[in-house]
Design an enzyme around this catalytic site. Structure first.
Site, PDB file in Angstrom:
ATOM      1  CD  GLN A 112      65.622  11.021  33.652  1.00 13.02           C
ATOM      2  OE1 GLN A 112      65.345   9.830  33.720  1.00 13.02           O
ATOM      3  NE2 GLN A 112      65.273  11.887  34.595  1.00 13.02           N
ATOM      4  CG  HIS A 134      67.293   8.890  28.386  1.00 15.66           C
ATOM      5  ND1 HIS A 134      66.347   8.869  29.397  1.00 15.66           N
ATOM      6  CD2 HIS A 134      68.388   8.303  28.924  1.00 15.66           C
ATOM      7  CE1 HIS A 134      66.860   8.288  30.477  1.00 15.66           C
ATOM      8  NE2 HIS A 134      68.088   7.935  30.222  1.00 15.66           N
ATOM      9  CB  CYS A 190      72.210   3.998  10.259  1.00 17.59           C
ATOM     10  SG  CYS A 190      72.535   2.331   9.667  1.00 17.59           S
ATOM     11  CB  VAL A 229      63.392  12.170  23.571  1.00 22.57           C
ATOM     12  CG1 VAL A 229      64.268  11.164  24.318  1.00 22.57           C
ATOM     13  CG2 VAL A 229      61.916  11.754  23.600  1.00 22.57           C
TER      14      VAL A 229
HETATM   15  C1  BV8 Z   1      71.330   0.790  30.160  1.00 21.81           C
HETATM   16  C2  BV8 Z   1      64.136   7.432  25.622  1.00 21.81           C
HETATM   17  C3  BV8 Z   1      73.110  -0.701  29.853  1.00 21.81           C
HETATM   18  C4  BV8 Z   1      63.224   6.594  24.795  1.00 21.81           C
HETATM   19  C5  BV8 Z   1      64.246   6.412  27.845  1.00 21.81           C
HETATM   20  C6  BV8 Z   1      69.934  -0.344  37.616  1.00 21.81           C
HETATM   21  C7  BV8 Z   1      68.872  -0.764  38.357  1.00 21.81           C
HETATM   22  C8  BV8 Z   1      67.696  -1.196  37.681  1.00 21.81           C
HETATM   23  C9  BV8 Z   1      67.576  -1.200  36.281  1.00 21.81           C
HETATM   24  C10 BV8 Z   1      68.643  -0.773  35.570  1.00 21.81           C
HETATM   25  C11 BV8 Z   1      69.820  -0.362  36.221  1.00 21.81           C
HETATM   26  N1  BV8 Z   1      70.689   0.002  35.264  1.00 21.81           N
HETATM   27  C12 BV8 Z   1      70.115  -0.171  34.031  1.00 21.81           C
HETATM   28  C13 BV8 Z   1      68.868  -0.645  34.200  1.00 21.81           C
HETATM   29  C14 BV8 Z   1      67.928  -0.940  33.129  1.00 21.81           C
HETATM   30  C15 BV8 Z   1      67.163   0.312  32.643  1.00 21.81           C
HETATM   31  C16 BV8 Z   1      66.344   0.888  33.778  1.00 21.81           C
HETATM   32  O1  BV8 Z   1      66.730   1.814  34.439  1.00 21.81           O
HETATM   33  N2  BV8 Z   1      65.162   0.300  33.944  1.00 21.81           N
HETATM   34  C17 BV8 Z   1      64.240   0.833  34.983  1.00 21.81           C
HETATM   35  C18 BV8 Z   1      62.869   0.933  34.374  1.00 21.81           C
HETATM   36  C19 BV8 Z   1      64.245  -0.022  36.170  1.00 21.81           C
HETATM   37  N3  BV8 Z   1      68.077   1.322  32.123  1.00 21.81           N
HETATM   38  C20 BV8 Z   1      68.459   1.201  30.826  1.00 21.81           C
HETATM   39  O2  BV8 Z   1      68.101   0.309  30.076  1.00 21.81           O
HETATM   40  C21 BV8 Z   1      69.421   2.265  30.312  1.00 21.81           C
HETATM   41  N4  BV8 Z   1      70.478   1.637  29.552  1.00 21.81           N
HETATM   42  O3  BV8 Z   1      71.327   0.565  31.339  1.00 21.81           O
HETATM   43  O4  BV8 Z   1      72.203   0.233  29.273  1.00 21.81           O
HETATM   44  C22 BV8 Z   1      74.195  -0.770  28.908  1.00 21.81           C
HETATM   45  C23 BV8 Z   1      75.399  -0.274  29.314  1.00 21.81           C
HETATM   46  C24 BV8 Z   1      76.486  -0.367  28.423  1.00 21.81           C
HETATM   47  C25 BV8 Z   1      76.285  -0.959  27.163  1.00 21.81           C
HETATM   48  C26 BV8 Z   1      75.018  -1.424  26.768  1.00 21.81           C
HETATM   49  C27 BV8 Z   1      73.948  -1.300  27.654  1.00 21.81           C
HETATM   50  C28 BV8 Z   1      68.732   3.211  29.282  1.00 21.81           C
HETATM   51  C29 BV8 Z   1      67.560   3.878  29.872  1.00 21.81           C
HETATM   52  C30 BV8 Z   1      67.006   4.906  28.851  1.00 21.81           C
HETATM   53  C31 BV8 Z   1      65.710   4.450  28.248  1.00 21.81           C
HETATM   54  N5  BV8 Z   1      65.124   5.498  27.417  1.00 21.81           N
HETATM   55  N6  BV8 Z   1      63.732   7.392  27.035  1.00 21.81           N
HETATM   56  C32 BV8 Z   1      61.865   7.228  24.584  1.00 21.81           C
HETATM   57  O5  BV8 Z   1      61.574   8.278  25.201  1.00 21.81           O
HETATM   58  O6  BV8 Z   1      61.126   6.659  23.768  1.00 21.81           O
HETATM   59  S1  BV8 Z   1      63.772   6.364  29.509  1.00 21.81           S
HETATM   60  C33 BV8 Z   1      62.330   7.350  29.595  1.00 21.81           C
HETATM   61  O7  BV8 Z   1      61.660   6.902  30.740  1.00 21.81           O
HETATM   62  C34 BV8 Z   1      62.547   8.821  29.821  1.00 21.81           C
HETATM   63  O8  BV8 Z   1      63.616   9.322  29.072  1.00 21.81           O
HETATM   64  C35 BV8 Z   1      62.825   8.870  31.324  1.00 21.81           C
HETATM   65  O9  BV8 Z   1      64.150   8.607  31.588  1.00 21.81           O
HETATM   66  C36 BV8 Z   1      62.029   7.697  31.833  1.00 21.81           C
HETATM   67  C37 BV8 Z   1      60.781   8.185  32.474  1.00 21.81           C
HETATM   68  O10 BV8 Z   1      61.170   8.689  33.708  1.00 21.81           O
HETATM   69  P1  BV8 Z   1      60.763  10.220  34.099  1.00 21.81           P
HETATM   70  O11 BV8 Z   1      61.270  11.143  33.063  1.00 21.81           O
HETATM   71  O12 BV8 Z   1      61.165  10.381  35.490  1.00 21.81           O
HETATM   72  O13 BV8 Z   1      59.180  10.218  33.929  1.00 21.81           O
HETATM   73  P2  BV8 Z   1      58.100   9.375  34.749  1.00 21.81           P
HETATM   74  O14 BV8 Z   1      56.918   9.359  33.898  1.00 21.81           O
HETATM   75  O15 BV8 Z   1      58.678   8.132  35.242  1.00 21.81           O
HETATM   76  O16 BV8 Z   1      57.821  10.292  36.046  1.00 21.81           O
HETATM   77  C38 BV8 Z   1      57.348  11.590  35.888  1.00 21.81           C
HETATM   78  C39 BV8 Z   1      57.578  12.260  37.240  1.00 21.81           C
HETATM   79  O17 BV8 Z   1      57.183  13.624  37.106  1.00 21.81           O
HETATM   80  C40 BV8 Z   1      56.737  11.650  38.367  1.00 21.81           C
HETATM   81  O18 BV8 Z   1      57.565  11.482  39.518  1.00 21.81           O
HETATM   82  C41 BV8 Z   1      55.648  12.704  38.628  1.00 21.81           C
HETATM   83  O19 BV8 Z   1      55.286  12.768  39.998  1.00 21.81           O
HETATM   84  C42 BV8 Z   1      56.374  13.978  38.202  1.00 21.81           C
HETATM   85  N7  BV8 Z   1      55.480  15.060  37.731  1.00 21.81           N
HETATM   86  C43 BV8 Z   1      54.284  14.943  37.109  1.00 21.81           C
HETATM   87  N8  BV8 Z   1      53.819  16.207  36.790  1.00 21.81           N
HETATM   88  C44 BV8 Z   1      54.773  17.085  37.202  1.00 21.81           C
HETATM   89  C45 BV8 Z   1      55.843  16.359  37.785  1.00 21.81           C
HETATM   90  N9  BV8 Z   1      56.957  16.958  38.285  1.00 21.81           N
HETATM   91  C46 BV8 Z   1      57.006  18.329  38.225  1.00 21.81           C
HETATM   92  N10 BV8 Z   1      56.021  19.089  37.662  1.00 21.81           N
HETATM   93  C47 BV8 Z   1      54.896  18.515  37.157  1.00 21.81           C
HETATM   94  N11 BV8 Z   1      53.938  19.278  36.615  1.00 21.81           N
END
Ligand code: BV8
Length: 251
Positions: A105, A123, A131, A107
Site C-alpha cells: 500500500q 496504491h 495527467c 507509495v
Molecule cells: C475505492 C495513496 C471505490 C495516497 C492511499 C469499505 C468499507 C469502508 C470504506 C471503504 C470501503 N471500500 C472503500 C472504502 C473507502 C476507502 C476506505 O477504505 N476508507 C477507509 C479510511 C475507511 N477506500 C477507498 O477510497 C479506495 N478506493 O474504494 O474506490 C471505487 C471503485 C471503483 C471505481 C471508483 C471508485 C482507495 C483507497 C486508497 C487510498 N490511497 N494511499 C497517498 O499515499 O497519498 S491509502 C493510504 O492509507 C496508504 O496507502 C494505506 O493504504 C493507508 C494507511 O494504512 P496503513 O498503510 O495500514 O498505515 P496506517 O498508518 O494506517 O497504520 C500503520 C500500521 O503500522 C499501524 O497498525 C501500526 O501499529 C503499524 N506499525 C507502526 N510501526 C510499525 C508498524 N508495523 C510494523 N513495524 C513497525 N515498525
C-alpha cells in the site's frame, strides 16, 4: 541468538513448507525508515491536515497547489529515507520460498530500493506524475507550481490512488489472484483499515491460506488470523529470515 520476540517454530515450519507466500505491507514497514505512517500525526505546516483529507481528487480540484506542495514535501522525505532491515528481509524471503507475491500500500518505492522484484503497488507510486484528465504517465516540470500535461494542458497529479478512486486494474487482479492462491499470507505493518486492501487477508483466509500479522499493535482483524507477531517489522522479519535459513533440526 538474542530473540527479540518469540516467533513460533510452527510459523517457521509453515514458511519452510510454503509453496506461495503472499505479502501485504503498509506504512508500518517504512516507519523505521523515518517515513511517517498515516496514523502518525503530520508535523510542521501539515499538522493541521488529516492525510485522508488531502489524498482525494476533491482536495486536488479545490486547491491543486496545496496538494502539490504536500506531495513534494513527502517526495523529499521519502527520497532522503533508506530501506530498513524489514524491507531487506522481505526481499530476502523471495530467495527462501518457491513463490512470493509482494503487494504494498506504500507509495514510497522502498521495497524496490531494498531489492524486491515485481512489487504490486496497490496504491500507486508517489514519484510518478499522471495527467489528471486521462491518467497518462508524464514527467512534471518541477519548476511549475502546478505542472500541466504536455498533451492536453490539464493539470498533472501525483501517480497515487486517492480515496474514492479505483485500484489500478492490473494491480487489483494480480493481488486477488495471489491472495486466493497463496498458502501463507503475511500482513505486515498495516492497520488494515483501508479497503479494498484490507480485504485481501480475509480472501486469503477463506481460500485456505494461513494468515499471519506482524504489527506492534495488533489490529481488529487479528482475531481471525492464525499467527500474530506483536513486534516491529524491522526486528521481526530479519529474525524470521534467520530462523528460516537454519537447517531444520539444527534450530
Ligand atoms: C475505492 C495513496 C471505490 C495516497 C492511499 C469499505 C468499507 C469502508 C470504506 C471503504 C470501503 N471500500 C472503500 C472504502 C473507502 C476507502 C476506505 O477504505 N476508507 C477507509 C479510511 C475507511 N477506500 C477507498 O477510497 C479506495 N478506493 O474504494 O474506490 C471505487 C471503485 C471503483 C471505481 C471508483 C471508485 C482507495 C483507497 C486508497 C487510498 N490511497 N494511499 C497517498 O499515499 O497519498 S491509502 C493510504 O492509507 C496508504 O496507502 C494505506 O493504504 C493507508 C494507511 O494504512 P496503513 O498503510 O495500514 O498505515 P496506517 O498508518 O494506517 O497504520 C500503520 C500500521 O503500522 C499501524 O497498525 C501500526 O501499529 C503499524 N506499525 C507502526 N510501526 C510499525 C508498524 N508495523 C510494523 N513495524 C513497525 N515498525
Amino acid at each position: 541468538m538474542n530473540e527479540v520476540c518469540d516467533i513460533p517454530a510452527a510459523l517457521v515450519n509453515l514458511l519452510r513448507d510454503a509453496r506461495h507466500v503472499c505479502i501485504l505491507t503498509g506504512a508500518g514497514v517504512s516507519a523505521e525508515s523515518g517515513v511517517p505512517t498515516f496514523r502518525d500525526a503530520q508535523d510542521g505546516l501539515w499538522a493541521k491536515y488529516e492525510p485522508q483529507d488531502l489524498a482525494t481528487p476533491e482536495a486536488f480540484l479545490a486547491d491543486p497547489a496545496l496538494i502539490w506542495r504536500w506531495y513534494r514535501w513527502r517526495r523529499e522525505l521519502v527520497a532522503e529515507a533508506q530501506p530498513n532491515a524489514g524491507h531487506y528481509a522481505i526481499a530476502k524471503l523471495a530467495e527462501l520460498v518457491p513463490q512470493v507475491t509482494l503487494i504494498t500500500q506504500n507509495v514510497d518505492g522502498l521495497h524496490q530500493r531494498a531489492g524486491s522484484k515485481n512489487v504490486i503497488e496497490f496504491h500507486g507510486n508517489i514519484f510518478e506524475d499522471r495527467c489528471f484528465a486521462d491518467g497518462t504517465l508524464h514527467t512534471a516540470d518541477d519548476k511549475m507550481e502546478i505542472p500541466t500535461c504536455p498533451d492536453c494542458g490539464a493539470d498533472l497529479r501525483p501517480g497515487v490512488v486517492w480515496f474514492g478512486e479505483a485500484i489500478p486494474e492490473t494491480a487489483s487482479s494480480e493481488s486477488y489472484t495471489a491472495a486466493s492462491d497463496c498458502d501463507v499470507f503475511l500482513s505486515i505493518g498495516t492497520s488494515s483499515l483501508v479497503y479494498p486492501a484490507a480485504g485481501l487477508a480475509d480472501l486469503a483466509k477463506t481460500s485456505g491460506a494461513s494468515v499471519v500479522e506482524v504489527n506492534p499493535d495488533p489490529t481488529a482483524h487479528a482475531a481471525n488470523f492464525d499467527f500474530i507477531i506483536a513486534g516491529n517489522s524491522g526486528l521481526v522479519m530479519p529474525e524470521l529470515i534467520e530462523l528460516l535459513a537454519v537447517e531444520p533440526g539444527l534450530e
